[in-house]
Design a protein around this motif. Structure first.
Motif, short mmCIF file in Angstrom:
data_model
loop_
_atom_site.label_atom_id
_atom_site.label_comp_id
_atom_site.label_asym_id
_atom_site.label_seq_id
_atom_site.Cartn_x
_atom_site.Cartn_y
_atom_site.Cartn_z
N CYS A 145 72.37 59.23 79.73
CA CYS A 145 71.94 59.00 78.35
C CYS A 145 70.99 57.81 78.25
CB CYS A 145 73.14 58.77 77.45
SG CYS A 145 74.18 60.22 77.21
N GLU A 146 71.23 56.80 79.05
CA GLU A 146 70.39 55.60 78.99
C GLU A 146 68.94 55.89 79.35
OE1 GLU A 146 73.76 52.15 79.89
OE2 GLU A 146 72.59 53.01 81.54
N SER A 147 68.72 56.97 80.10
CA SER A 147 67.34 57.34 80.46
C SER A 147 66.53 57.70 79.23
CB SER A 147 67.36 58.54 81.42
OG SER A 147 68.08 58.24 82.59
N TYR A 148 67.20 58.06 78.14
CA TYR A 148 66.51 58.54 76.95
C TYR A 148 66.46 57.50 75.84
CZ TYR A 148 66.97 62.88 79.46
OH TYR A 148 66.89 63.85 80.43
N LEU A 149 66.80 56.26 76.15
CA LEU A 149 66.61 55.17 75.20
C LEU A 149 65.17 54.69 75.34
CD1 LEU A 149 69.97 53.22 75.65
CD2 LEU A 149 69.38 54.96 73.95
N ILE A 150 64.26 55.50 74.84
CA ILE A 150 62.84 55.33 75.09
C ILE A 150 62.16 54.52 73.98
CG2 ILE A 150 62.59 57.40 76.50
CD1 ILE A 150 61.89 58.95 74.04
N VAL A 151 61.02 53.95 74.31
CA VAL A 151 60.19 53.27 73.32
C VAL A 151 59.50 54.34 72.48
CG1 VAL A 151 58.26 51.71 72.93
CG2 VAL A 151 59.82 51.33 74.87
N PRO A 152 59.68 54.34 71.16
CA PRO A 152 59.16 55.44 70.33
C PRO A 152 57.66 55.68 70.46
CG PRO A 152 60.71 54.12 69.09
CD PRO A 152 60.49 53.39 70.37
N GLN A 153 56.90 54.62 70.64
CA GLN A 153 55.44 54.77 70.63
C GLN A 153 54.87 55.26 71.96
OE1 GLN A 153 57.08 52.01 69.79
NE2 GLN A 153 56.77 51.80 67.57
N GLU A 154 55.61 55.07 73.04
CA GLU A 154 55.03 55.38 74.35
C GLU A 154 56.13 55.92 75.26
OE1 GLU A 154 52.51 53.15 77.92
OE2 GLU A 154 52.85 52.14 76.01
N ASN A 155 56.16 57.25 75.42
CA ASN A 155 57.17 57.88 76.24
C ASN A 155 56.74 59.30 76.56
OD1 ASN A 155 58.32 59.79 74.07
ND2 ASN A 155 58.43 57.77 73.08
N PHE A 156 57.51 60.00 77.36
CA PHE A 156 57.12 61.34 77.79
C PHE A 156 57.07 62.32 76.63
CE2 PHE A 156 61.66 61.62 77.76
CZ PHE A 156 61.98 62.95 77.56
N LEU A 157 57.94 62.17 75.63
CA LEU A 157 57.90 63.06 74.47
C LEU A 157 56.63 62.84 73.66
CD1 LEU A 157 61.60 63.04 73.18
CD2 LEU A 157 60.35 64.98 74.11
#
Length: 609
Positions: free
Chosen positions: A221-233
């Motif tokens: 789950c921690e892998s998906y605590l991403i920075v909203p502005q810059e990430n794979f999504l």
């Protein structure tokens, strides 16, 4: 690995394929009298009515299932309106034990409706669908009362690990698809909240995971605590918007701002909340061994084995014996063939092609020698985002919509953990003649939509493993002796994982027993390695069986065909038979295989007049 579509009820992710256990009576071999003209007309009229009714039944069932949630709908059909489907019932479906129980009631209803049909009046292709669907439903019903044993979360193959990839690859064909995607993203925290409630219910029933499994889930789950502005999504969202025509730059910019807001307000909080729930459940799970350590765990594992493998073996005991025998055979063959020179060659070999695109192109050409032609299609190879490398598989193929099978995507994990995994055979597994090839072929020859929703992972993963092993014998720069040694080594390695899966989850092996077995039998003395293998089996019960048992069933059929047909055996004919039949449990496949084996010499011209 073939990332399957998300189904509306998360149990489909953990229980995808089934096995028919019912037998059949002896056939009537008495000579019938010739029917009269009136009897023949009545028979054909009855057949036409039954076939039309069955077609309506399966089409209605398909529409009901495929439109249950938006992700399933979009990954199944690029143009649902062409089939009269206007939309999905929800974004994700429901994630609760109550939903699972209602699903079981639906299964019972569909089973009752199916049994009302007279199978003998159906067409040959409908009879095959009937048998496969009957098998699917019969085995699903054996899970009644075991709903809380379902595992929607798992460190690498659970919803929390796979859903973000499905979101990243969610195709944008029209502007509506963008709006649908953003709507889905806005509801992920609600859906994960339902998953959390299910996990708490599992824990309250005494069915929760050990703290070690929880730690690995949290890490995922921690892998998906991403920075909203810059990430794979964000990156994939922008790429997909760039491909849309007829949309202004202002509209695209507005969508991007909304997307960033949704990541910050819904996606990241969903994972934060899931981590908090998992952390709070530490200490609630006391079972430190496999599935059999739970009250009805052994019963549930039997259910999982039937569902995940569809094996032709009648019991887990018989299957375990068959797996053990095959490992011993391959290990003995390796010992007989291994020389000092070959061992040195094994330590330093490389395939003639090493770059992904070049490998895929080479495999595509070589596949034509023993496999039927495919319609035109494309494949994009992508790298797993670096932040997700530790929480995803070495490689995986994304199943495209059945009405747009030309567009395919394969992800490759660049983690150093998988540096020793040969890319050539990996792409044979995921691409040609593996998952991509199999999916495109079946999409092009099967027009029965319900067949595309019924998932039988041991068939799909077994096929991909079978052709992965076959790719060792392609013209790939390796000597024949090394090709055979490497293939057997890979078979033994995968077989050990399957055997551990069985022994840990069904027979109750402990961590210490597992380490002792690996050391005494295969010389694996590293405790970290044995612990990692033990944890993988506990985290993913029956998962490794899909690959090995599926391969074993197919390999046994091939060897039986080679022995029966001798010089008449044609790999092209054998592969075409399996591909035309399509995904099914091996109980069904084996029955058709015996019929094919009788007629195969005729089709190969051996008995030409």
């Amino acid at each position: 690995m073939n990332v399957q579509r998300l189904y509306r009820r998360f149990a489909a992710l953990t229980a995808a394929a089934v096995l028919a256990l019912s037998g059949c009576g002896a056939p009537d071999i008495t000579e019938p009298s010739a029917p009269s003209q009136s009897e023949y007309e009545k028979y054909t009229e009855a057949s036409a009515r039954e076939q039309n009714s069955f077609r309506a039944f399966t089409n209605e069932l398909f529409c009901e299932e495929v439109s249950a949630d938006q992700i399933t709908l979009h990954y199944s059909l690029a143009d649902p309106a062409a089939r009269g489907i206007t939309g999905a019932d929800s974004a994700f479906g429901e994630a609760s034990s109550e939903a699972l129980r209602r699903d079981m009631e639906d299964t019972e209803r569909v089973h009752r409706e199916l049994t009302q049909f007279d199978r003998s009046l159906l067409s040959e292709s409908q009879q095959l669908t009937y048998d496969i669907l009957s098998s699917y439903l019969n085995t699903a019903l054996t899970g009644k009362g075991l709903e809380l044993y379902s595992r929607p979360l798992a460190p690498t193959i659970g919803i929390q690990a796979q859903l973000p990839i499905l979101l990243a690859e969610y195709p944008f064909y029209t502007e509506k698809d963008v709006e649908d995607y953003l709507s889905i993203l806005s509801q992920i925290d609600v859906y994960y909240g339902e998953l959390e409630e299910f996990e708490r219910e599992k824990a309250a029933a005494g069915l929760y995971y050990s703290d070690g499994t929880i730690e690995r889930l949290i890490e995922s789950c921690e892998s998906y605590l991403i920075v909203p502005q810059e990430n794979f999504l964000t990156e994939t969202f922008a790429e997909k918007l760039d491909g849309l025509t007829g949309v202004t730059q202002e509209e695209k910019a507005a969508w991007k701002r909304r997307h960033t807001e949704l990541i910050a307000e819904h996606f990241v909080p969903a994972y934060q909340s899931l981590i908090e729930t998992l952390t709070s459940l530490k200490g609630t799970g006391t079972n430190e061994i496999g599935m059999c350590g739970f009250p009805q765990g052994k019963e549930y594992y039997e259910y999982l084995v039937r569902m995940s493998t569809g094996t032709s073996y009648a019991s887990v005991d018989e299957l375990t014996d068959a797996v053990t025998r095959r490992i011993d055979e391959d290990a003995a063959a390796m010992a007989n063939e291994l020389t000092a020179e070959l061992y040195l060659e094994m330590l330093s070999y490389s395939f003639s092609e090493t770059e992904p695109d070049a490998i895929l192109a080479d495999l595509k050409v070589q596949t034509k020698q023993e496999f039927p032609e495919l319609p035109e299609c494309s494949c994009t190879i992508k790298a797993v985002p670096e932040a997700l490398e530790l929480s995803l598989s070495p490689a995986f193929y994304l199943t495209p919509p059945m009405d747009r099978f030309q567009d395919n995507v394969i992800y490759i994990n660049g983690s150093e953990e998988y540096a020793d995994t040969p890319l050539y055979t990996t792409l044979a597994h995921e691409g040609y003649p593996g998952h991509l090839y199999q999916t495109v072929y079946f999409s092009s020859v099967c027009d029965d939509p319900i067949r595309h929703l019924l998932s039988f992972p041991a068939y799909t993963e077994g096929w991909a493993t079978y052709v992965e092993f076959q790719s060792y014998f392609f013209d790939n720069g390796l000597s024949p002796e090394l090709q055979n040694l490497l293939m057997r080594n890979q078979a033994v390695t995968l077989g050990i994982h399957a055997l551990l899966d069985l022994n840990i989850n069904y027979y109750g092996w402990t961590r210490e027993q597992t380490a002792a077995f690996l050391e005494e039998t295969y010389g694996i003395t590293d405790r970290e390695t044995s612990d990692r293998m033990f944890d993988a089996m506990v985290d993913n019960p029956s998962n490794y069986l899909e690959y090995y048992v599926g391969w074993l069933e197919i390999q046994q059929m091939r060897e039986q065909a080679e022995e029966a047909l001798g010089s008449s055996f044609d790999p092209m004919e054998f592969h075409t038979f399996l591909l035309d039949l399509g995904p099914a449990p091996f109980t069904v496949i084996r029955a058709h295989f015996q019929s094919w084996l009788v007629t195969a010499p005729l089709t190969q011209g051996d008995l030409a007049a």
